[in-house]
Design a protein around this motif. Sequence first.
Motif, short mmCIF file in Angstrom:
data_model
loop_
_atom_site.label_atom_id
_atom_site.label_comp_id
_atom_site.label_asym_id
_atom_site.label_seq_id
_atom_site.Cartn_x
_atom_site.Cartn_y
_atom_site.Cartn_z
N ARG A 95 -9.25 -4.81 -3.09
CA ARG A 95 -8.23 -3.79 -2.88
C ARG A 95 -8.10 -2.87 -4.09
O ARG A 95 -8.30 -3.27 -5.22
CB ARG A 95 -6.87 -4.44 -2.62
CG ARG A 95 -6.78 -5.03 -1.25
CD ARG A 95 -5.36 -5.39 -0.91
NE ARG A 95 -5.34 -6.08 0.37
CZ ARG A 95 -4.25 -6.52 0.95
NH1 ARG A 95 -3.07 -6.36 0.38
NH2 ARG A 95 -4.32 -7.14 2.10
N LYS A 96 -7.74 -1.63 -3.78
CA LYS A 96 -7.42 -0.60 -4.77
C LYS A 96 -8.56 -0.31 -5.72
O LYS A 96 -8.36 0.07 -6.85
CB LYS A 96 -6.14 -0.98 -5.53
CG LYS A 96 -4.96 -1.11 -4.60
CD LYS A 96 -3.69 -1.43 -5.32
CE LYS A 96 -2.60 -1.61 -4.28
NZ LYS A 96 -1.30 -1.76 -4.79
N SER A 121 0.85 -1.19 0.00
CA SER A 121 0.00 0.00 0.00
C SER A 121 0.89 1.24 0.00
O SER A 121 1.94 1.24 0.63
CB SER A 121 -0.88 0.00 1.26
OG SER A 121 -1.59 1.21 1.38
#
Length: 163
Positions: free
Chosen positions: A80-81, A31
């Motif tokens: 995620r993301k 991250s």
Amino acid sequence: MQHKKIVLLNNHLSQIEGYVPSMSIRNPNISVASVGWHLDHSLKVINRISESIKSSNPNDFKKDLNIKRSILFILCYIPRKRGKCPKSTAPPNNILIADLKAQINASRAHLGQIAMLDKNTHFKHFIFGNLSKANTLRFLEMHTRHHLKIVRDILNTQDQSKN
């Protein structure tokens, strides 16, 4: 009886509290944000949503169909993301331990108050739509778990690089 999602969220808060000493650790492979950023963001989400649901009018709640919500809530997963952090839950550039501790205490107090709310109190999420009390707690659990997993991944990779 206390709602089991509230018990689970309180356990997540204890985990967050345990990660506070590691708040400055980063790993850009996992991250771009630090451990502290993920902790602060998670706490801000819990507190902002708690304030919103407590001020909602149960009589105004309307169920809506939301395919993304249906799929992700069944899976109890947030990819995620994919999401964008709203400005109201974005951590400051300088995250302080005292601020994290104050937010943890506020989150615990909010969760105790949510337990007493009507089942039709609600929160409107910008992607998942209208969330009842139960679905709001489900979202908070999913979201907090999502960020705790990122924190664990950052810290586990950090530990492996020391070996």
